[in-house]
Motif scaffolding. Structure first.
Motif, mmCIF file in Angstrom:
data_model
loop_
_atom_site.group_PDB
_atom_site.id
_atom_site.type_symbol
_atom_site.label_atom_id
_atom_site.label_comp_id
_atom_site.label_asym_id
_atom_site.label_seq_id
_atom_site.Cartn_x
_atom_site.Cartn_y
_atom_site.Cartn_z
ATOM 1 N N THR A 3 0.839 -1.193 0.000
ATOM 2 C CA THR A 3 0.000 0.000 0.000
ATOM 3 C C THR A 3 0.879 1.250 0.000
ATOM 4 N N GLU A 69 -5.268 12.301 5.216
ATOM 5 C CA GLU A 69 -4.819 11.823 6.522
ATOM 6 C C GLU A 69 -5.967 11.789 7.520
ATOM 7 N N CYS A 72 -8.297 8.902 6.657
ATOM 8 C CA CYS A 72 -7.738 7.604 7.058
ATOM 9 C C CYS A 72 -7.882 7.378 8.558
ATOM 10 N N ALA A 76 -10.466 4.413 10.118
ATOM 11 C CA ALA A 76 -9.868 3.360 10.941
ATOM 12 C C ALA A 76 -10.530 3.227 12.308
ATOM 13 N N LEU A 93 -8.231 6.899 -1.711
ATOM 14 C CA LEU A 93 -8.454 5.998 -0.574
ATOM 15 C C LEU A 93 -8.323 4.538 -0.985
ATOM 16 N N LEU A 96 -4.708 3.791 -1.035
ATOM 17 C CA LEU A 96 -4.183 3.744 0.323
ATOM 18 C C LEU A 96 -4.660 2.512 1.096
ATOM 19 N N ALA A 98 -7.632 2.064 2.268
ATOM 20 C CA ALA A 98 -8.484 2.503 3.375
ATOM 21 C C ALA A 98 -9.944 2.105 3.213
#
Length: 293
Positions: A3, A69, A72, A76, A93, A96, A98
């Protein structure tokens, strides 16, 4: 392939654009409703309308890396079910990693730029139903603002009806956000009186060739006690539009909590309020909102 970090996204986009399609194909999916049968969605489609300000910070969302950021961090947190965004953000995303096991809602009409003379003629400039299906996402979101004095509202309504129909043909959820609106001093204002919200729901419930896959994303009325009347205006599933948090954040969260007790309300969709809280504690703000469910 590992990733990528946020700083590597531009290089990856420049050298391997096909990585986006590959990530979408690999992504693990989940049902729209899981666990406790409620849904917490983080909204991040404001920049595509040129709306970059947050509560006194006019350029808060100008940094894409900062926004990613924050997203994310939010995604999470336990209890966050998914995200709503335009292609550029959702594809970042995806790269990433995510969006694994998340509900992904593609934002469709972003043509009504904030403050533009044509704001009410909110053309579909982002996802189409076919794109959402091809990306293996779960729903499409569309904004339907109704101004009886602005002919642009009719074009928006026709586009919204087409989107609802095309999503339903693919078995995909249409998340419709209706408002009765008007232009005041050059700015579009949404009416959140109980009568206006009920009227917008009545109109939005009837667009498209079927309502089988339609959900409504509705605002809190000025008096939260009126939300029971709002919920009685339709049999369609509802999610609450979180909106801005007032100076008394605890009071705002209590208003959300009270409305979420209504049996036809299945969740909460909140964006800038949680991504850019006054103390910049994204995790804390998200955890508070999740606790209301």
């Amino acid at each position: 392939m590992s990733t990528p970090g946020i700083s590597e996204l531009t290089r990856l986009r420049a050298t391997r654009p096909e990585a986006i399609t590959e990530a979408a194909r690999r992504r693990r999916r989940r049902p729209l409703l899981a666990g406790n049968g409620r849904m917490m969605i983080i909204a991040a489609d404001h920049p595509a309308r040129g709306a970059l300000g947050v509560a006194g910070r006019p350029h808060a969302m100008a940094s894409r890396l900062d926004l990613l950021e924050r997203l994310c961090v939010a995604l999470a947190r336990p209890g966050v079910d998914g995200v709503l965004g335009t292609p550029d953000i959702l594809e970042d995303l995806l790269l990433l990693g995510a969006l694994e096991n998340k509900v992904v809602v593609g934002s469709m009409n972003r043509g009504g730029l904030a403050g533009a003379a044509f704001e009410m003629d909110d053309r579909f400039t982002a996802y189409r139903a076919a794109d959402i299906e091809r990306s293996r996402f779960d729903a499409g979101k569309l904004l339907l603002r109704i101004d009886d004095t602005d002919p642009g509202s009719l074009a928006t309504m026709v586009g919204a009806a087409t989107a609802v129909t095309e999503l339903a043909e693919r078995g995909l959820t249409a998340m419709v956000e209706p408002f009765v609106s008007r232009r005041v001093d050059g700015r579009v204002r949404n009416d959140v009186s109980v009568e206006a919200v009920i009227r917008s729901i009545a109109i939005a419930s009837g667009i498209g060739a079927t309502s089988a896959y339609t959900w409504l994303k509705v605002p809190l009325t000025r008096d939260v006690d009126d939300m029971a009347r709002v919920a009685e205006a339709t049999t369609l599933p509802l999610v609450l539009l979180g909106g801005e948090v007032s100076g008394d954040a605890d009071a705002t969260f209590q208003r959300w909590h009270k409305a979420l007790r209504l049996p036809s309300v299945y969740g909460l969709v909140v964006g800038r309020t949680l991504l850019y809280p006054p103390d910049d504690d994204v995790a804390g703000a998200v955890d508070t909102a999740v606790g209301l469910l």
